[in-house]
Write a protein that holds these residues in place. Sequence first.
Motif, PDB file in Angstrom:
ATOM      1  N   ASP A  17      19.659  13.875   2.412  1.00  0.00           N
ATOM      2  CA  ASP A  17      18.848  14.196   1.233  1.00  0.00           C
ATOM      3  C   ASP A  17      19.126  13.293   0.034  1.00  0.00           C
ATOM      4  O   ASP A  17      18.531  13.466  -1.023  1.00  0.00           O
ATOM      5  CB  ASP A  17      19.055  15.664   0.833  1.00  0.00           C
ATOM      6  N   ASP A  18      20.021  12.316   0.174  1.00  0.00           N
ATOM      7  CA  ASP A  18      20.316  11.387  -0.918  1.00  0.00           C
ATOM      8  C   ASP A  18      20.131   9.978  -0.390  1.00  0.00           C
ATOM      9  O   ASP A  18      21.087   9.286  -0.031  1.00  0.00           O
ATOM     10  CB  ASP A  18      21.739  11.614  -1.425  1.00  0.00           C
ATOM     11  N   VAL A  19      18.876   9.547  -0.301  1.00  0.00           N
ATOM     12  CA  VAL A  19      18.566   8.266   0.319  1.00  0.00           C
ATOM     13  C   VAL A  19      17.478   7.543  -0.474  1.00  0.00           C
ATOM     14  O   VAL A  19      16.752   8.152  -1.261  1.00  0.00           O
ATOM     15  CB  VAL A  19      18.091   8.438   1.776  1.00  0.00           C
ATOM     16  N   LYS A  20      17.387   6.244  -0.206  1.00  0.00           N
ATOM     17  CA  LYS A  20      16.295   5.427  -0.727  1.00  0.00           C
ATOM     18  C   LYS A  20      15.672   4.725   0.481  1.00  0.00           C
ATOM     19  O   LYS A  20      16.225   3.753   0.992  1.00  0.00           O
ATOM     20  CB  LYS A  20      16.804   4.415  -1.739  1.00  0.00           C
ATOM     21  N   CYS A  21      14.544   5.240   0.942  1.00  0.00           N
ATOM     22  CA  CYS A  21      13.915   4.711   2.155  1.00  0.00           C
ATOM     23  C   CYS A  21      12.432   4.441   1.896  1.00  0.00           C
ATOM     24  O   CYS A  21      11.745   5.268   1.294  1.00  0.00           O
ATOM     25  CB  CYS A  21      14.056   5.697   3.311  1.00  0.00           C
ATOM     26  N   THR A  22      11.975   3.306   2.343  1.00  0.00           N
ATOM     27  CA  THR A  22      10.568   2.935   2.162  1.00  0.00           C
ATOM     28  C   THR A  22      10.035   2.321   3.457  1.00  0.00           C
ATOM     29  O   THR A  22      10.780   1.738   4.241  1.00  0.00           O
ATOM     30  CB  THR A  22      10.390   1.915   1.028  1.00  0.00           C
ATOM     31  N   HIS A  23       8.733   2.461   3.655  1.00  0.00           N
ATOM     32  CA  HIS A  23       8.089   1.749   4.748  1.00  0.00           C
ATOM     33  C   HIS A  23       6.629   1.531   4.372  1.00  0.00           C
ATOM     34  O   HIS A  23       6.072   2.211   3.508  1.00  0.00           O
ATOM     35  CB  HIS A  23       8.214   2.496   6.081  1.00  0.00           C
ATOM     36  N   GLY A  24       6.024   0.533   5.016  1.00  0.00           N
ATOM     37  CA  GLY A  24       4.631   0.232   4.708  1.00  0.00           C
ATOM     38  C   GLY A  24       4.026  -0.669   5.755  1.00  0.00           C
ATOM     39  O   GLY A  24       4.733  -1.361   6.486  1.00  0.00           O
ATOM     40  N   ALA A  25       2.706  -0.646   5.825  1.00  0.00           N
ATOM     41  CA  ALA A  25       1.977  -1.461   6.790  1.00  0.00           C
ATOM     42  C   ALA A  25       0.718  -2.006   6.140  1.00  0.00           C
ATOM     43  O   ALA A  25       0.048  -1.311   5.371  1.00  0.00           O
ATOM     44  CB  ALA A  25       1.623  -0.650   8.036  1.00  0.00           C
ATOM     45  N   ALA A  26       0.409  -3.260   6.443  1.00  0.00           N
ATOM     46  CA  ALA A  26      -0.811  -3.896   5.947  1.00  0.00           C
ATOM     47  C   ALA A  26      -1.436  -4.702   7.075  1.00  0.00           C
ATOM     48  O   ALA A  26      -0.762  -5.509   7.716  1.00  0.00           O
ATOM     49  CB  ALA A  26      -0.502  -4.796   4.759  1.00  0.00           C
ATOM     50  N   ILE A  27      -2.713  -4.466   7.337  1.00  0.00           N
ATOM     51  CA  ILE A  27      -3.441  -5.170   8.389  1.00  0.00           C
ATOM     52  C   ILE A  27      -4.694  -5.772   7.764  1.00  0.00           C
ATOM     53  O   ILE A  27      -5.450  -5.080   7.077  1.00  0.00           O
ATOM     54  CB  ILE A  27      -3.830  -4.224   9.531  1.00  0.00           C
ATOM     55  N   SER A  28      -4.893  -7.058   8.002  1.00  0.00           N
ATOM     56  CA  SER A  28      -6.031  -7.732   7.377  1.00  0.00           C
ATOM     57  C   SER A  28      -6.739  -8.618   8.386  1.00  0.00           C
ATOM     58  O   SER A  28      -6.096  -9.256   9.233  1.00  0.00           O
ATOM     59  CB  SER A  28      -5.557  -8.574   6.188  1.00  0.00           C
ATOM     60  N   GLY A  29      -8.052  -8.667   8.275  1.00  0.00           N
ATOM     61  CA  GLY A  29      -8.853  -9.549   9.106  1.00  0.00           C
ATOM     62  C   GLY A  29      -9.322 -10.783   8.363  1.00  0.00           C
ATOM     63  O   GLY A  29     -10.088 -11.590   8.900  1.00  0.00           O
ATOM     64  N   GLU A  30      -8.865 -10.943   7.140  1.00  0.00           N
ATOM     65  CA  GLU A  30      -9.243 -12.126   6.360  1.00  0.00           C
ATOM     66  C   GLU A  30      -8.126 -12.446   5.377  1.00  0.00           C
ATOM     67  O   GLU A  30      -7.283 -11.611   5.063  1.00  0.00           O
ATOM     68  CB  GLU A  30     -10.547 -11.884   5.601  1.00  0.00           C
ATOM     69  N   HIS A  31      -8.147 -13.675   4.904  1.00  0.00           N
ATOM     70  CA  HIS A  31      -7.126 -14.112   3.955  1.00  0.00           C
ATOM     71  C   HIS A  31      -7.464 -13.656   2.539  1.00  0.00           C
ATOM     72  O   HIS A  31      -8.624 -13.332   2.231  1.00  0.00           O
ATOM     73  CB  HIS A  31      -6.982 -15.633   3.989  1.00  0.00           C
ATOM     74  N   ASP A  32      -6.453 -13.650   1.729  1.00  0.00           N
ATOM     75  CA  ASP A  32      -6.618 -13.289   0.325  1.00  0.00           C
ATOM     76  C   ASP A  32      -7.622 -14.252  -0.328  1.00  0.00           C
ATOM     77  O   ASP A  32      -7.406 -15.467  -0.333  1.00  0.00           O
ATOM     78  CB  ASP A  32      -5.264 -13.369  -0.377  1.00  0.00           C
ATOM     79  N   PRO A  33      -8.725 -13.741  -0.878  1.00  0.00           N
ATOM     80  CA  PRO A  33      -9.714 -14.623  -1.518  1.00  0.00           C
ATOM     81  C   PRO A  33      -9.109 -15.476  -2.626  1.00  0.00           C
ATOM     82  O   PRO A  33      -9.539 -16.622  -2.827  1.00  0.00           O
ATOM     83  CB  PRO A  33     -10.763 -13.649  -2.068  1.00  0.00           C
ATOM     84  N   ASN A  34      -8.136 -14.943  -3.325  1.00  0.00           N
ATOM     85  CA  ASN A  34      -7.497 -15.717  -4.389  1.00  0.00           C
ATOM     86  C   ASN A  34      -6.745 -16.918  -3.831  1.00  0.00           C
ATOM     87  O   ASN A  34      -6.729 -17.998  -4.433  1.00  0.00           O
ATOM     88  CB  ASN A  34      -6.544 -14.836  -5.190  1.00  0.00           C
ATOM     89  N   ALA A  35      -6.118 -16.734  -2.657  1.00  0.00           N
ATOM     90  CA  ALA A  35      -5.401 -17.848  -2.038  1.00  0.00           C
ATOM     91  C   ALA A  35      -6.385 -18.918  -1.572  1.00  0.00           C
ATOM     92  O   ALA A  35      -6.138 -20.126  -1.729  1.00  0.00           O
ATOM     93  CB  ALA A  35      -4.565 -17.335  -0.874  1.00  0.00           C
TER      94      ALA A  35
END
Length: 475
Positions: free
Chosen positions: A402-420
């Motif tokens: 109960d005393d933790v710092k845990c993170t997770h995440g997922a990102a899926i893309s079919g195209e590149h960042d327009p800004n890039a």
Amino acid sequence: MSSPSPSPALCAASCSSPLRIASPAVRFRRSVVSAARAAPAVSDDLVLRIAEQLEDSVAASSPLLDPVRYASALSLLSTRWPTRRSSEAYRFTDISYLRSLPISLPSQAPAVAPLASPYASHVHFSDGVLTSSSGAHVAALADLPAGRVRDRAAAALAASAEFADKDLFYDFNAVGAKDVAVVHVPEGVSMADDPVHIMFSYSGCGDGSMMMSNPRVLVVAEKGAEVAIIEEHFGVGEEGGGCYWANPVMEIIVEEDAKVVHSYVQQQSAAAAHTKWTVVQQNTSSHYEFVEASIGARLNRHNLHIQQLGPETNTQLSTFHFSWQDKQIHDLHSKLILDHPRGRSHHIHRCIASGRGNGIFDGNIKVNRYAQQTDAGQETKCLLLSSKALVNVKPNLQIIADDVKCTHGAAISGEHDPNAIYFFRARGIDVKTAADALNFAFGAHVINQIPFKPIEKKTLAYFKELLTSLRQNDE
């Protein structure tokens, strides 16, 4: 584990000897269960046929392998071939390719010259057979003299017999491993600048069968020791090795205050199958760094299992998978278990899928009750280069503390960042060239973390070559 002498029809006499369908299953069951009080439920015929032939092929192996070999042989009696319907761990991973061709085994030690390595400490496996080893702290298990190193290796292998999270392929390796390459770094010794280069070369039979090999490596870094491991898997011969099945296992023990830096590159043949286990145990205040670049094989499954066995333990993981050909599968199943206070971990996973390629990532971090003040993070990013590419990702946390710092995440893309893309266009660079650069940078973010330049440059060059080939095919 003893076995009756095989009949000519069952003996793995040559690379082209396919598995038979008749009595091997029965004979394998007798040889194992003869010492058991009660026989468990029998698994399917294919599992038993493969296990029988593996058992026959290693009749003269080191007795130090007997505990893990016996435990795995017994386990295979009640293990069924995993399918997408029957096994949650293979829900997204179609391994039917392994059943599409008859399996064969190498008949004898291949007559090959040791491969050249830029490093003084190196090991070479050819089709699963340990052909050479060099270095002050590197040896074959069979060649270890009586003493502390041999006893330590024997204890580690005996403990492997109790590994609870193993699967069918781990058991196949335990039954079929002919020898073990042992890297033992004594207490307080540093080999950080003198890496151990472990090369695994594979070749196909060319006779319509899939040759299976089961190389095994044990790494032990004693208290306060430091060692760097470079692990390379690749095909040799015509068509880069052709069709074969590589089924390696690497076990790593990181003792108190020790550090292991592990780089793993998989560049198998486009027709190869690669099923791998990496099992790591970390003790108090130890440090484990892992970088993976998997960009080969038609079927690639990597099980990465890490357990923190003491407080103040640090685990850093960076993995990249590239599924670039039709029906190609790249699958990473990672599991990190934290049982003690103030453990730290971070996992970066990246995957590119193109054509009809398939990428799978199942990342599990388990923070148990006493792992208070844990700091654990996990993120996955996937890039789809075609509308028919597929990825399945499941980063997940299981937290009881109960005393933790845990993170997770997922990102899926079919195209590149327009800004890039705009950044490149504003400098006169066309869209296709910009996309190529971004694709390369996406994978190079992980590959660049390989700490040894010759291996990093070679892997980057191969990755770039594949991207160039993809673009030419699209045009």
